[in-house]
Design a protein around this motif. Structure first.
Motif: not given
Lengths: 278, 278
Positions: B16-23, B27, B43-46, B52, B56
């Motif tokens: 998710v952090l490198n933009g490969k998939i949409q979380d 939602r 909402i926290l993405v790590i 981490d 978290s």
């Protein structure tokens, strides 16, 4: 100036937390940073809550090289990003005349008629943190909203995706580029060919495998057919430290795949051409 | 048992952090909790980074009533959610025999053939935090993946959206329902009518306006046409503390709009019917 290697994004908005809207800014940011060679390490979504904003920006600022916030800089009472971030860094808030002037100039027809509470609401958007560590960056003459930067580290953006995307790109490409380590950046070459995708596919598979075997694991070779134009573009991407290796693939493609090297501008034009077969 | 009023979701995953998939999990979770009357506050993405994850989950556990994590419980080396969360709460990790048994039973054909490193990889998924404050919740007989719950507060889910969505629904509706304060929950009535949408529209507009004027701001009145069935359904929704007010709208609709009260099951059936006009 300190280098930018890591990043975080703070999304401020109740409407994401209650599921009313899908946040798309974080996905754009993630992809954009990945292309630039910057590691996004945290995406955080919080509500329009002053204490949450204060704690979050302080914590993110202590951990990452580049932090952006989106949302909460509109004209209504729940837009409290500027004032909360000012509190977080012990800064005053002040009506920023340059922003007011630009706002009036660019919104001439509407602003003129505003008075009383409506004018007050509009001026909230020009009431900014002030201090020697604060910059107000205007990207161009068509936009009165400044990007407010604090400590050359944290940058405040609007939440509207079209604005956010354009402004992030502008900030990074016009202002922060020199702080991104050259060797981390990606570099990409394009070679166009009249050969069909099926004809080039076996070569690309083999080139990709060879890159892995040669130890260049960041090399990514892809192809984009432009059907309406009867042209295929080969994309050859890696970290810029591997530029020489990429050039050897470009040379191979020119020699063996009837290729012509093109720049990204021409490739964009190919992509934007109306494609009658799609 | 403590009440659930606030919540947070922790998404663990580099992709998710490198933009490969949409979380999409956050939602879904946001919308689902909103319907249940629980306030999602973060909402926290790590990334897949032990430190981490540890920091978290500790922080979220200290702040919110209900925390879910998604991702990082697969079989590969970068799936470190179980072990990181165990560390965060000073728990041991142990191969959990009940999970192994269910896994073998449900994956019979494939698991039988596994040995060596492949078997070891599979058993990572059954190596769970252990302690008196840990529960392993199995939602049904078709699923060997347990929901691991810690301190009746933090619950560990897979990242795969289809699984995540089904399992979150199951956990909340089968296990946590009694901890959600009754007055915060939403309640919804349905009234079906043979009148056309145009005929009922002015009534609904007026009812909605009246609800606002009467101070019931959470009341939402909508209509769903079931064209193929020649039926319109009126949906009448609010927090359950306003049940009596909702009933008065139901009564009005029955009396003045040729309405018949129906339950959500029948409304679902109407919705799932193939609609020849759409």
């Amino acid at each position: 100036m300190s280098q930018i290697k890591t990043a975080a994004i703070l999304i401020i908005g109740d409407e994401v937390l209650n599921g009313k809207i899908q946040d798309t800014n974080s996905r754009f940011f993630a992809k954009f940073l990945f292309e630039k060679g910057i590691q996004l390490q945290k995406i955080l979504v919080i509500g329009d809550e002053s204490q949450d904003i204060i704690e979050s920006v302080r914590e993110l600022s202590s951990k990452y090289d580049f932090i952006v916030t989106t949302g909460g800089i509109g004209s209504t009472h729940d837009d409290i990003t500027y004032e909360s971030i000012a509190k977080a860094f012990d800064l005053n808030l002040e009506l920023h005349q340059e922003t007011v002037d630009k706002m009036i100039k660019l919104r001439k027809s509407t602003s003129k008629q505003l008075e009383g509470d409506a004018l007050k609401a509009q001026l909230r958007m020009a009431t900014l943190p002030k201090g020697s560590n604060v910059e107000n960056i205007y990207l161009n003459e068509e936009l009165w909203v400044p990007i407010v930067g604090i400590n050359k580290k944290l940058y405040i953006f609007p939440g509207v995706p079209q604005l956010f995307e354009k402004m992030v790109k502008g900030l990074v490409e016009q202002h922060l580029n020199s702080r991104i380590p050259e060797e981390n950046k990606f570099i990409r070459f394009y070679v166009s060919t009249k050969l069909s995708e099926s004809e080039i596919a076996p070569h690309l598979t083999q080139l990709q495998k060879k890159a892995q075997d040669d130890g260049f694991e960041d090399v990514k070779i892809g192809s984009y057919p432009h059907l309406g134009l009867q042209v295929n573009t080969i994309s050859i991407l890696a970290r810029s430290k591997n530029k020489d290796y990429l050039r050897s693939i470009v040379d191979y493609s020119i020699k063996n795949l009837q290729g012509v090297e093109i720049d990204s501008k021409l490739e964009d034009e190919y992509s934007n051409n109306v494609d009658p077969l799609k």
